[in-house]
Motif scaffolding. Structure first.
Motif, PDB file in Angstrom:
ATOM      1  N   VAL A  18       0.300  -0.972  -0.183  1.00  0.00           N
ATOM      2  CA  VAL A  18      -0.193   0.313  -0.253  1.00  0.00           C
ATOM      3  C   VAL A  18       0.670   1.406   0.441  1.00  0.00           C
ATOM      4  O   VAL A  18       0.672   2.103  -0.748  1.00  0.00           O
ATOM      5  CB  VAL A  18      -0.972  -0.191   0.836  1.00  0.00           C
ATOM      6  CG1 VAL A  18      -1.537   1.186   0.818  1.00  0.00           C
ATOM      7  CG2 VAL A  18      -2.315  -1.245   1.150  1.00  0.00           C
ATOM      8  N   HIS A  19       2.167   1.324   0.644  1.00  0.00           N
ATOM      9  CA  HIS A  19       3.497   1.927   0.969  1.00  0.00           C
ATOM     10  C   HIS A  19       3.424   3.095  -0.764  1.00  0.00           C
ATOM     11  O   HIS A  19       3.242   4.052  -0.888  1.00  0.00           O
ATOM     12  CB  HIS A  19       4.402   2.146   1.835  1.00  0.00           C
ATOM     13  CG  HIS A  19       5.118   3.307   2.217  1.00  0.00           C
ATOM     14  ND1 HIS A  19       5.465   3.860   2.537  1.00  0.00           N
ATOM     15  CD2 HIS A  19       6.504   3.506   1.086  1.00  0.00           C
ATOM     16  CE1 HIS A  19       6.284   5.075   2.448  1.00  0.00           C
ATOM     17  NE2 HIS A  19       7.078   4.786   1.343  1.00  0.00           N
ATOM     18  N   ALA A  22       0.755   4.211  -2.849  1.00  0.00           N
ATOM     19  CA  ALA A  22       0.090   5.429  -2.740  1.00  0.00           C
ATOM     20  C   ALA A  22       1.100   6.129  -3.601  1.00  0.00           C
ATOM     21  O   ALA A  22       0.481   7.336  -3.765  1.00  0.00           O
ATOM     22  CB  ALA A  22       0.482   5.925  -0.657  1.00  0.00           C
ATOM     23  N   TYR A  39       6.152  -3.885  -5.477  1.00  0.00           N
ATOM     24  CA  TYR A  39       5.938  -3.250  -4.998  1.00  0.00           C
ATOM     25  C   TYR A  39       6.378  -3.828  -3.027  1.00  0.00           C
ATOM     26  O   TYR A  39       6.168  -3.184  -1.788  1.00  0.00           O
ATOM     27  CB  TYR A  39       4.577  -4.143  -4.782  1.00  0.00           C
ATOM     28  CG  TYR A  39       3.520  -2.888  -5.867  1.00  0.00           C
ATOM     29  CD1 TYR A  39       3.032  -1.930  -6.268  1.00  0.00           C
ATOM     30  CD2 TYR A  39       4.010  -4.186  -7.305  1.00  0.00           C
ATOM     31  CE1 TYR A  39       2.609  -1.219  -6.779  1.00  0.00           C
ATOM     32  CE2 TYR A  39       3.036  -2.852  -8.072  1.00  0.00           C
ATOM     33  CZ  TYR A  39       2.333  -1.740  -7.677  1.00  0.00           C
ATOM     34  OH  TYR A  39       1.442  -1.735  -8.825  1.00  0.00           O
ATOM     35  N   ASN A  71      -2.034   5.703   4.014  1.00  0.00           N
ATOM     36  CA  ASN A  71      -1.637   3.853   4.605  1.00  0.00           C
ATOM     37  C   ASN A  71      -1.960   4.086   5.729  1.00  0.00           C
ATOM     38  O   ASN A  71      -3.146   3.604   6.710  1.00  0.00           O
ATOM     39  CB  ASN A  71      -0.920   4.090   5.428  1.00  0.00           C
ATOM     40  CG  ASN A  71       0.023   2.905   3.799  1.00  0.00           C
ATOM     41  OD1 ASN A  71       0.536   3.177   2.608  1.00  0.00           O
ATOM     42  ND2 ASN A  71       0.764   2.240   3.728  1.00  0.00           N
ATOM     43  N   LEU A  74      -6.438   4.387   4.927  1.00  0.00           N
ATOM     44  CA  LEU A  74      -6.924   2.464   4.568  1.00  0.00           C
ATOM     45  C   LEU A  74      -6.111   1.486   6.318  1.00  0.00           C
ATOM     46  O   LEU A  74      -7.382   0.839   6.198  1.00  0.00           O
ATOM     47  CB  LEU A  74      -5.526   2.584   3.277  1.00  0.00           C
ATOM     48  CG  LEU A  74      -5.808   1.748   2.932  1.00  0.00           C
ATOM     49  CD1 LEU A  74      -8.544   1.200   1.777  1.00  0.00           C
ATOM     50  CD2 LEU A  74      -5.283   1.432   1.068  1.00  0.00           C
ATOM     51  N   VAL A 106      -0.950  -2.093   7.590  1.00  0.00           N
ATOM     52  CA  VAL A 106      -1.285  -0.946   6.460  1.00  0.00           C
ATOM     53  C   VAL A 106      -0.841   0.652   7.017  1.00  0.00           C
ATOM     54  O   VAL A 106       0.341   1.237   6.553  1.00  0.00           O
ATOM     55  CB  VAL A 106      -2.528  -0.520   5.936  1.00  0.00           C
ATOM     56  CG1 VAL A 106      -2.524   0.539   5.282  1.00  0.00           C
ATOM     57  CG2 VAL A 106      -2.669  -2.017   4.643  1.00  0.00           C
TER      58      VAL A 106
END
Length: 176
Positions: A18-19, A22, A39, A71, A74, A106
Motif C-alpha cells: 500500500v505504501h 500510494a 511493490y 496508509n 486505509l 498498512v
C-alpha cells in the motif's frame, strides 16, 4: 528486541504494498511518469517507485508524503469493521483478527522513508524553491527522520496500532 527490517517487511507486506501504491497513486494524480514500481521485495528498500523528476515542488513533496495520508486512512478503514465486535461486544470472529492485522500492517508503513526525505531535501536546497514550500518542507524532513529513528523503538508499530485499533475504538466509543 532487534528484528531485521526485511522480516518485519515480510510479516507486514500488505503495508509495504500500500505504501508503494500510494507513491504511485500520487504520481498518477500529478501526471508524473512512473518508470518502475516494485511493490515488495526482500531487501532494503522493501519496495520502491522510480518516477520522473518532478518540476513542481509541492507535487514532489506530496508524492513523498502520500503514503502517510493513504496508509493512515486505509489502515483505519480496514480495521474499523472489526472494532465493534472486537472491542465493544467482545465477540470477535476470525475475520476480525485478520482485519486488525491488515489495518495495523498498512498503518505502520505510513511513515515516509529517509529516501523520501532526501528527495524533498534536494528540492529545498534549490534557490528557486518558494518560501512556503521551504517553511513546510524542512519540518516534514525533520519529522520523517524522527519517524525513522523512532522505528528503532517500534514507533511505526505503535502508530499502526494507534491508527488501526485506537482510532476505530475511539470512533466506536463516540458513536455507540
Amino acid at each position: 528486541m532487534f528484528i531485521p527490517g526485511f522480516l518485519i517487511a515480510l510479516a507486514t507486506f500488505p503495508g509495504v504494498i500500500v505504501h508503494e501504491l500510494a507513491h504511485q497513486l500520487f504520481c498518477r494524480w500529478f501526471k508524473v511518469p512512473v518508470f518502475e514500481v516494485v511493490y515488495i521485495r526482500v531487501g532494503n528498500p522493501a519496495g520502491y517507485v522510480l518516477h520522473e523528476r518532478v518540476a513542481n515542488k509541492w507535487h514532489n513533496m506530496m508524492i513523498s508524503v502520500g503514503p502517510f495520508v493513504v496508509n493512515t486512512i486505509l489502515g483505519a478503514l480496514i480495521a474499523l469493521p472489526a472494532a465493534l465486535p472486537m472491542f465493544k461486544f467482545d465477540n470477535p470472529m476470525p475475520v476480525d483478527y485478520l482485519l486488525i492485522y491488515l489495518g495495523v500492517s498498512v498503518a505502520m508503513h505510513a511513515f515516509p522513508s529517509t529516501g523520501d526525505a532526501k528527495n524533498i531535501w534536494e528540492d529545498l536546497k534549490e534557490e528557486e524553491t518558494s518560501l512556503p514550500v521551504k517553511i513546510i518542507g524542512y519540518p516534514v524532513i525533520g519529522l520523517i527522520y524522527l519517524g525513522s529513528l523512532g522505528s528503532f523503538f517500534w514507533l511505526d508499530l505503535a502508530y499502526g496500532v494507534a491508527v488501526a485499533v485506537g482510532l476505530p475504538n475511539l470512533i466506536v466509543a463516540l458513536v455507540a
